[in-house]
Design an enzyme around this catalytic site. Structure first.
Site, PDB file in Angstrom:
ATOM      1  N   TYR A 183      34.472  37.094  23.898  1.00 50.66           N
ATOM      2  CA  TYR A 183      33.821  37.934  22.878  1.00 50.66           C
ATOM      3  C   TYR A 183      33.500  37.124  21.614  1.00 50.66           C
ATOM      4  CZ  TYR A 183      35.319  41.913  25.780  1.00 50.66           C
ATOM      5  OH  TYR A 183      35.522  42.789  26.809  1.00 50.66           O
TER       6      TYR A 183
ATOM      7  N   GLU B 134      37.981  47.107  21.761  1.00 46.40           N
ATOM      8  CA  GLU B 134      39.411  46.835  21.607  1.00 46.40           C
ATOM      9  C   GLU B 134      39.852  45.970  22.759  1.00 46.40           C
ATOM     10  OE1 GLU B 134      40.381  50.825  21.722  1.00 46.40           O
ATOM     11  OE2 GLU B 134      40.217  51.087  19.554  1.00 46.40           O
TER      12      GLU B 134
HETATM   13  C1  LIG Z   1      37.803  38.641  30.670  1.00 41.11           C
HETATM   14  C2  LIG Z   1      37.023  38.450  31.981  1.00 41.11           C
HETATM   15  C3  LIG Z   1      36.156  39.669  32.233  1.00 41.11           C
HETATM   16  C4  LIG Z   1      36.133  37.194  31.834  1.00 41.11           C
HETATM   17  O1  LIG Z   1      35.294  37.112  32.981  1.00 41.11           O
HETATM   18  P1  LIG Z   1      34.776  35.690  33.526  1.00 41.11           P
HETATM   19  O2  LIG Z   1      33.615  35.964  34.420  1.00 41.11           O
HETATM   20  O3  LIG Z   1      35.893  34.911  34.057  1.00 41.11           O
HETATM   21  O4  LIG Z   1      34.278  35.015  32.167  1.00 41.11           O
HETATM   22  P2  LIG Z   1      33.149  33.880  31.992  1.00 41.11           P
HETATM   23  O5  LIG Z   1      33.180  32.942  33.151  1.00 41.11           O
HETATM   24  O6  LIG Z   1      31.844  34.551  31.712  1.00 41.11           O
HETATM   25  O7  LIG Z   1      33.689  33.145  30.686  1.00 41.11           O
HETATM   26  C5  LIG Z   1      32.910  33.022  29.509  1.00 41.11           C
HETATM   27  C6  LIG Z   1      33.730  32.291  28.444  1.00 41.11           C
HETATM   28  O8  LIG Z   1      34.878  33.076  28.085  1.00 41.11           O
HETATM   29  C7  LIG Z   1      35.990  32.206  27.864  1.00 41.11           C
HETATM   30  N1  LIG Z   1      37.016  32.380  28.883  1.00 41.11           N
HETATM   31  C8  LIG Z   1      36.920  33.074  30.040  1.00 41.11           C
HETATM   32  N2  LIG Z   1      38.080  33.041  30.720  1.00 41.11           N
HETATM   33  C9  LIG Z   1      38.922  32.299  29.978  1.00 41.11           C
HETATM   34  C10 LIG Z   1      40.273  31.910  30.129  1.00 41.11           C
HETATM   35  N3  LIG Z   1      40.995  32.280  31.228  1.00 41.11           N
HETATM   36  N4  LIG Z   1      40.854  31.185  29.152  1.00 41.11           N
HETATM   37  C11 LIG Z   1      40.160  30.826  28.061  1.00 41.11           C
HETATM   38  N5  LIG Z   1      38.850  31.147  27.850  1.00 41.11           N
HETATM   39  C12 LIG Z   1      38.263  31.881  28.795  1.00 41.11           C
HETATM   40  C13 LIG Z   1      35.447  30.805  27.936  1.00 41.11           C
HETATM   41  O9  LIG Z   1      34.976  30.466  26.658  1.00 41.11           O
HETATM   42  C14 LIG Z   1      34.319  30.982  28.918  1.00 41.11           C
HETATM   43  O10 LIG Z   1      33.346  29.976  28.836  1.00 41.11           O
HETATM   44  P3  LIG Z   1      33.577  28.599  29.668  1.00 41.11           P
HETATM   45  O11 LIG Z   1      33.943  28.987  31.087  1.00 41.11           O
HETATM   46  O12 LIG Z   1      32.242  27.925  29.558  1.00 41.11           O
HETATM   47  O13 LIG Z   1      34.690  27.884  28.981  1.00 41.11           O
HETATM   48  C15 LIG Z   1      37.989  38.204  33.188  1.00 41.11           C
HETATM   49  O14 LIG Z   1      38.933  37.216  32.845  1.00 41.11           O
HETATM   50  C16 LIG Z   1      38.736  39.467  33.607  1.00 41.11           C
HETATM   51  O15 LIG Z   1      38.270  40.258  34.425  1.00 41.11           O
HETATM   52  N6  LIG Z   1      39.935  39.663  33.047  1.00 41.11           N
HETATM   53  C17 LIG Z   1      40.753  40.843  33.355  1.00 41.11           C
HETATM   54  C18 LIG Z   1      40.163  42.095  32.738  1.00 41.11           C
HETATM   55  C19 LIG Z   1      39.981  41.957  31.231  1.00 41.11           C
HETATM   56  O16 LIG Z   1      40.784  41.344  30.537  1.00 41.11           O
HETATM   57  N7  LIG Z   1      38.923  42.570  30.702  1.00 41.11           N
HETATM   58  C20 LIG Z   1      38.623  42.587  29.279  1.00 41.11           C
HETATM   59  C21 LIG Z   1      39.146  43.851  28.688  1.00 41.11           C
HETATM   60  S1  LIG Z   1      38.673  44.019  26.976  1.00 41.11           S
END
Ligand SMILES: CC(C)(COP(=O)(O)OP(=O)(O)OC[C@H]1O[C@@H](n2cnc3c(N)ncnc32)[C@H](O)[C@@H]1OP(=O)(O)O)[C@@H](O)C(=O)NCCC(=O)NCCS
Length: 152
Positions: free
Chosen positions: A117, A105
């Site tokens: 995802y 979720e």
């Molecule tokens: C969601 C989260 C875990 C992603 O972690 P991250 O290490 O920044 O993600 P990645 O670098 O592995 O990103 C992988 C892909 O996801 C997508 N993505 C990640 N952040 C993004 C953003 N801010 N906007 C749009 N796409 C995004 C992109 O497709 C990205 O690939 P790219 O960088 O080649 O374009 C991070 O933003 C976070 O901690 N957010 C707060 C907590 C949260 O929302 N957790 C999920 C709960 S279900």
């Protein structure tokens, strides 16, 4: 700096709680994280960069479904592939434990997580209205149907 993964342990509690509180509007309690250390139906991993915890993610094995329960990357370490690598590692563990599908979720407005995802093969299949108590945000239910046949 090279990224490594380790099973979540007591020594990681403090940085994990700090990342959680900086990342989640309804953060898990310390007790919830502690419970994951000994949960026989769950796996929680930390991502380490130069020995520092930079992110974490968890999954529960529910009969034959892998439920991603929590995921966060340190705000200063985002957009470097750590979140993606964490989910891949969790799904591989679930795959090796025989889980047939994966689900999670996510807040409807969490574009970063939903995009991540979707890139890994999850699809949005349902909405739970006003699911999150802190701001009444809807939850999107995402589904990965064929985990055994999945490759990142
Ligand atoms: C969601 C989260 C875990 C992603 O972690 P991250 O290490 O920044 O993600 P990645 O670098 O592995 O990103 C992988 C892909 O996801 C997508 N993505 C990640 N952040 C993004 C953003 N801010 N906007 C749009 N796409 C995004 C992109 O497709 C990205 O690939 P790219 O960088 O080649 O374009 C991070 O933003 C976070 O901690 N957010 C707060 C907590 C949260 O929302 N957790 C999920 C709960 S279900």
């Amino acid at each position: 700096v090279k990224l490594a993964f380790a099973p979540f342990a007591e020594a990681h509690l403090e940085p994990v709680l700090a990342i959680e509180r900086a990342s989640n509007g309804a953060p898990w309690s310390e007790a919830s994280f502690r419970a994951e250390i000994a949960n026989p139906h769950g796996r929680m991993l930390v991502a380490l960069e130069g020995g520092q915890v930079v992110g974490f993610g968890g999954v529960w094995m529910v009969v034959d479904e892998a439920h991603i329960t929590n995921l966060a990357v340190h705000p200063e370490r985002r957009r470097r592939g750590i979140g993606r690598d964490l989910v891949v590692a969790l799904l591989r563990e679930a795959q090796s434990m025989g889980m047939r599908c994966a689900t999670l979720e996510v807040r409807a407005g969490n574009v970063a997580a939903i995009t991540l995802y979707e890139a890994l093969g999850f699809r949005s299949i349902a909405t739970r209205k006003r699911y999150y108590p802190d701001n009444q945000e809807d939850a999107v239910v995402m589904w990965l149907a064929d985990l055994q046949g999945w490759t990142p």
